[in-house]
Design an enzyme around this catalytic site. Structure first.
Site, PDB file in Angstrom:
ATOM      1  N   CYS A  81      43.804  37.330  24.956  1.00 56.23           N
ATOM      2  CA  CYS A  81      43.292  38.642  24.539  1.00 56.23           C
ATOM      3  C   CYS A  81      44.203  39.769  25.057  1.00 56.23           C
ATOM      4  CB  CYS A  81      41.843  38.784  24.974  1.00 56.23           C
ATOM      5  SG  CYS A  81      40.974  39.975  23.966  1.00 56.23           S
ATOM      6  N   HIS A 169      39.061  33.937  23.495  1.00 60.15           N
ATOM      7  CA  HIS A 169      38.767  33.684  24.914  1.00 60.15           C
ATOM      8  C   HIS A 169      38.490  32.200  25.193  1.00 60.15           C
ATOM      9  CE1 HIS A 169      38.416  37.797  26.606  1.00 60.15           C
ATOM     10  NE2 HIS A 169      38.397  38.079  25.325  1.00 60.15           N
ATOM     11  N   GLU A 171      38.507  30.610  27.855  1.00 61.04           N
ATOM     12  CA  GLU A 171      37.815  30.367  29.134  1.00 61.04           C
ATOM     13  C   GLU A 171      36.298  30.434  28.986  1.00 61.04           C
ATOM     14  OE1 GLU A 171      39.198  33.071  28.171  1.00 61.04           O
ATOM     15  OE2 GLU A 171      38.071  34.818  28.851  1.00 61.04           O
TER      16      GLU A 171
END
Ligand code: GLN
Length: 191
Positions: A81, A169, A171
């Site tokens: 990002c 994202h 994660e």
């Protein structure tokens, strides 16, 4: 292997957890380390720059000298990002950029109506569920940039040499695919 996670903004802990999960799945002896000041990065084999505000993160990189270290050491980087914005060479605003991927990026490219959304995509030819939060997209590439993913005809993941930039994202999911591709890159680089 030591993977540094830039500890300024964003999902730092989530990146640590998924990187550690990926070490286990790949049978890599590895640790993660938070990187805040220049000294922290020097024994790292790779670095993750997570989401946040890319202009703020860029200023922090410059102020700490981590910017210069990244540019001169060649340390492999996964930027997610805001991290993708920082890795690119051009964006629609005036801000410090690392310029390590020959890409131009549109910040908050998916606009207000879809500030945050989730969708199934293909990443590196595998199925993947992407989570987008005020995500940028890549609107131009040059040189030997590899496109790893597209959504809505927009480029959302790129790789050039030891640098990988992802608009979404990774994660925030349980899927370690993105981190696996990155750790393989780090393994190649340090071999
Ligand atoms: N729009 C932010 C930026 O360009 C990135 C958003 C994010 O990292 N979730 O800095």
């Amino acid at each position: 292997m030591i993977i540094g996670i830039l500890d300024l903004q964003g999902d730092v802990e989530e990146h640590q957890l998924i990187t550690e999960k990926t070490f286990k799945e790949m049978n890599i002896e590895g640790t993660t380390k938070l990187v805040n000041v220049l000294e922290d990065i020097k024994d790292c084999d790779g670095l993750i720059i997570s989401g946040g505000e890319s202009s703020t993160i860029g200023m922090h990189l410059k102020k700490t000298g981590i910017y210069e270290y990244i540019k001169t050491s060649g340390i492999p980087i996964l930027g997610t990002c805001a991290g993708l914005v920082l890795l690119s060479e051009k964006t629609d605003q005036d801000q410090p950029l690392l310029g390590l991927i020959n890409a131009s990026v549109k910040r908050n490219g998916f606009g207000r109506q879809r500030m945050s959304f989730e969708t199934d995509i293909t990443f590196n030819n595998e199925e993947y569920h992407g989570i987008f939060i005020r995500a940028p997209y890549v609107d131009e590439i040059s040189g030997d940039v590899e496109v790893l993913s597209k959504y809505d005809d927009k480029i959302i993941a790129v790789k050039q040499n030891q640098y990988m930039g992802i608009a979404f994202h990774p994660e925030l999911t349980e899927d370690t695919l993105v981190h696996k591709v990155f750790l393989n890159e780090v393994l190649d680089y340090i071999a």
